[in-house]
Design a protein around this motif. Structure first.
Motif, PDB file in Angstrom:
ATOM      1  N   SER A  10     -37.007  -5.096 -39.549  1.00 44.00           N
ATOM      2  CA  SER A  10     -37.940  -3.967 -39.454  1.00 44.00           C
ATOM      3  C   SER A  10     -38.315  -3.722 -37.993  1.00 44.00           C
ATOM      4  N   PHE A  11     -38.568  -4.789 -37.260  1.00 43.44           N
ATOM      5  CA  PHE A  11     -38.884  -4.688 -35.834  1.00 43.44           C
ATOM      6  C   PHE A  11     -37.747  -3.991 -35.090  1.00 43.44           C
ATOM      7  N   SER A  12     -36.521  -4.401 -35.356  1.00 41.75           N
ATOM      8  CA  SER A  12     -35.371  -3.834 -34.648  1.00 41.75           C
ATOM      9  C   SER A  12     -35.122  -2.376 -35.035  1.00 41.75           C
ATOM     10  N   GLY A  28     -35.690   4.136 -32.150  1.00 47.05           N
ATOM     11  CA  GLY A  28     -36.283   5.410 -31.724  1.00 47.05           C
ATOM     12  C   GLY A  28     -36.185   5.627 -30.225  1.00 47.05           C
ATOM     13  N   PRO A  29     -36.734   4.733 -29.410  1.00 43.73           N
ATOM     14  CA  PRO A  29     -36.626   4.912 -27.965  1.00 43.73           C
ATOM     15  C   PRO A  29     -35.257   4.539 -27.390  1.00 43.73           C
ATOM     16  N   VAL A  30     -34.607   3.493 -27.917  1.00 49.32           N
ATOM     17  CA  VAL A  30     -33.385   2.982 -27.287  1.00 49.32           C
ATOM     18  C   VAL A  30     -32.185   3.877 -27.560  1.00 49.32           C
ATOM     19  N   ILE A  31     -32.031   4.329 -28.797  1.00 48.99           N
ATOM     20  CA  ILE A  31     -30.841   5.099 -29.181  1.00 48.99           C
ATOM     21  C   ILE A  31     -31.100   6.606 -29.170  1.00 48.99           C
ATOM     22  N   PHE A  32     -32.275   7.024 -29.656  1.00 51.79           N
ATOM     23  CA  PHE A  32     -32.529   8.458 -29.817  1.00 51.79           C
ATOM     24  C   PHE A  32     -33.411   9.045 -28.714  1.00 51.79           C
ATOM     25  N   LEU A  74     -44.319  -1.517 -33.762  1.00 58.35           N
ATOM     26  CA  LEU A  74     -44.381  -2.579 -32.763  1.00 58.35           C
ATOM     27  C   LEU A  74     -43.038  -2.709 -32.043  1.00 58.35           C
ATOM     28  N   GLY A  75     -41.952  -2.641 -32.784  1.00 53.96           N
ATOM     29  CA  GLY A  75     -40.619  -2.717 -32.177  1.00 53.96           C
ATOM     30  C   GLY A  75     -40.401  -1.606 -31.168  1.00 53.96           C
ATOM     31  N   VAL A  98     -42.531  -2.401 -27.978  1.00 57.34           N
ATOM     32  CA  VAL A  98     -41.978  -3.502 -27.181  1.00 57.34           C
ATOM     33  C   VAL A  98     -40.695  -3.069 -26.475  1.00 57.34           C
ATOM     34  N   ALA A  99     -39.848  -2.287 -27.168  1.00 56.56           N
ATOM     35  CA  ALA A  99     -38.603  -1.817 -26.543  1.00 56.56           C
ATOM     36  C   ALA A  99     -38.889  -0.941 -25.333  1.00 56.56           C
ATOM     37  N   ILE A 100     -39.909  -0.096 -25.436  1.00 53.77           N
ATOM     38  CA  ILE A 100     -40.287   0.751 -24.303  1.00 53.77           C
ATOM     39  C   ILE A 100     -40.851  -0.092 -23.171  1.00 53.77           C
ATOM     40  N   ALA A 101     -41.688  -1.081 -23.517  1.00 52.46           N
ATOM     41  CA  ALA A 101     -42.279  -1.943 -22.488  1.00 52.46           C
ATOM     42  C   ALA A 101     -41.231  -2.802 -21.793  1.00 52.46           C
TER      43      ALA A 101
END
Length: 463
Positions: free
Chosen positions: A43-45, A50-54, A253-254, A257-260
């Protein structure tokens, strides 16, 4: 076999549970099944996509997660209500729309989907476990450890699974709280967002739908032992919040954290190549040895999802190959493990590519499947459980032919394909709108199924 039964191992497969054996009234069990299955690093991944791929910002990602999870988790939550009323597993109840032989095609797609989720979970768990060993443990060994733990739980059956899922979320909750405590300061100031496009929002939504709607083909597998008089509303809401609370929380949360990770060098280095386990280990690194212990607990969180999926996998194999009905259910847990481990090891280093392609694709067929079942239930069977004659669950001639359901589902893809947006193909409509394939699959298959099924009923002169 007698020894295993004496230890409480469940052998019942797809044979409907007779009404005298539907005695369970503890509705909270279904909440913990879904809560633990979704309170994990998958779920976290999913939120990180959203931010990493899209390319979505945090606000747009979280709004998208909230809205589409609220919508899509309603479907599997509703189908859990069928278990106590019919005593049938989900794919057996689906025979009353797709027919005895027709259901084999959705069953194959469901088996592929369940294998896919188990593979993704094994990869994530193996990554995370390996991240704690400082190079002394390979991803492959981590994957095997996760799969074997899941096998042990699913092998024993529903009673052990219920016990495990009631407890499995607790260490995961503690771990995420500690991770927020030591790393939360980096999440408070996300970078400025670029405006989201409709195409990126809808493409991310399609991925979320693939994550949520695909629980529908296994919903009532876990409720067929409940008493018929258990409140349907209570069962729905327990299921709905069991899905919703962990999914929305950890997906958001995922994303954060990915954005941070782009502005925290230690996180960014650990996250290189889409290593979600490494990212979580880096978040917990300030707690030193205790952080490694928590990361190990976090890696085991995926076992709650894999064990539940293995359980449904064992039932779907008997629907796919009806002659296997004589084989005890638990044997197929071993088969599922033998399939998942080698594929997970091979695909371990292409996690993000695999995740995006997989979640995008499986949402299409599941949307068509859900629409057909709902039309059959509400329009033709008038929301009446007595319209499902349990005595004919294994009688091909007395069940529907399945031709209307298969024809509606397959024909809907004439419009779905132009609306798809995948890494390897983008349809002409999707170029403008983004991926709207799952919405189109749902709507078109429902519309087509009505006249086709009505014609079949008229010819057969029965449901």
């Amino acid at each position: 076999m007698k020894k295993l039964l004496s230890w409480g191992v469940e052998s019942r497969g797809i044979i409907p549970v007779p009404i005298e054996e539907r005695t369970d009234r503890t509705v909270s069990k279904i909440f913990f099944i879904w809560f633990s299955a979704n309170f994990n690093i998958l779920s976290f991944s999913a939120g990180t996509l959203g931010p990493v791929i899209f390319g979505l910002g945090l606000r747009d990602t979280c709004l998208c997660i909230l809205f589409f999870d609220l919508l899509c988790f309603a479907f599997p939550s509703y189908f859990t209500v069928w278990g106590p009323k019919l005593g049938m597993r989900q794919m057996i109840a689906s025979r009353y729309s797709f027919g005895f032989y027709g259901i084999i095609i959705p069953c194959i797609l469901n088996l592929i989907g369940m294998c896919g989720f188990c593979i993704l979970n094994c990869i994530l768990g193996g990554q995370t476990l390996a991240a704690t060993a400082d190079g002394d443990l390979s991803w492959a060994v981590g994957i095997v450890i996760i799969a074997v733990i899941s096998l042990l739980v699913s092998f024993c059956g529903l009673s052990i699974l219920n016990w495990y899922e009631r407890l499995a979320w607790i260490p995961v909750f503690i771990t995420f709280v500690v991770a927020l405590g030591v790393g939360g300061k980096h999440l408070s100031s996300p970078p400025p967002e670029t405006p989201a496009t409709a195409a990126s929002v809808l493409s991310f939504a399609s991925t979320l739908a693939g994550f949520a709607i695909t629980y529908s083909p296994l919903s009532s597998d876990f409720t067929s032992y409940f008493h018929p008089e258990v409140s349907s509303q209570k069962l729905f809401w327990y299921s709905y919040f069991g899905f919703l609370i962990p999914s929305v929380t950890l997906q958001c949360l995922g994303a954060a954290v990915a954005i941070a990770a782009t502005s925290v060098p230690a996180w960014g280095d650990a996250y290189a190549g889409g290593n979600v386990g490494g990212l979580l280990a880096a978040m917990l690194s300030p707690t030193k040895g205790f952080g490694k212990f928590l990361t190990v607990l976090l890696s085991l969180s995926v076992a709650g999802n894999i064990a539940a999926t293995f359980y449904s996998f064992t039932l779907n194999l008997q629907v796919f190959l009806p002659f296997l009905l004589v084989v005890p259910r638990y044997v197929f847990s071993i088969v599922a493990t033998a399939i998942v481990i080698p594929i997970a090891i091979v695909g371990a280093h292409k996690f993000y590519e695999t995740l995006v392609n997989f979640l995008g694709l499986i949402g299409y067929w599941a949307a068509a499947y859900v629409a057909i079942l709902l039309v059959e239930h509400f329009l033709f069977r008038r929301n009446d459980p007595t319209q499902y004659d349990v005595r004919i669950w294994d009688k091909p001639r007395r069940l529907p032919s399945g031709i209307p359901a298969l024809a509606a589902g397959i024909a809907s893809f004439g419009l779905v394909v132009p609306c798809m947006a995948q890494v390897w193909f983008t349809g002409p409509i999707a170029h403008t709108t983004g991926d709207i394939g799952f919405e189109v699959a749902f709507a078109v298959s429902a519309v087509l199924y009505v006249p086709l099924r009505a014609l079949e009923i008229r010819i057969r002169k029965s449901l």
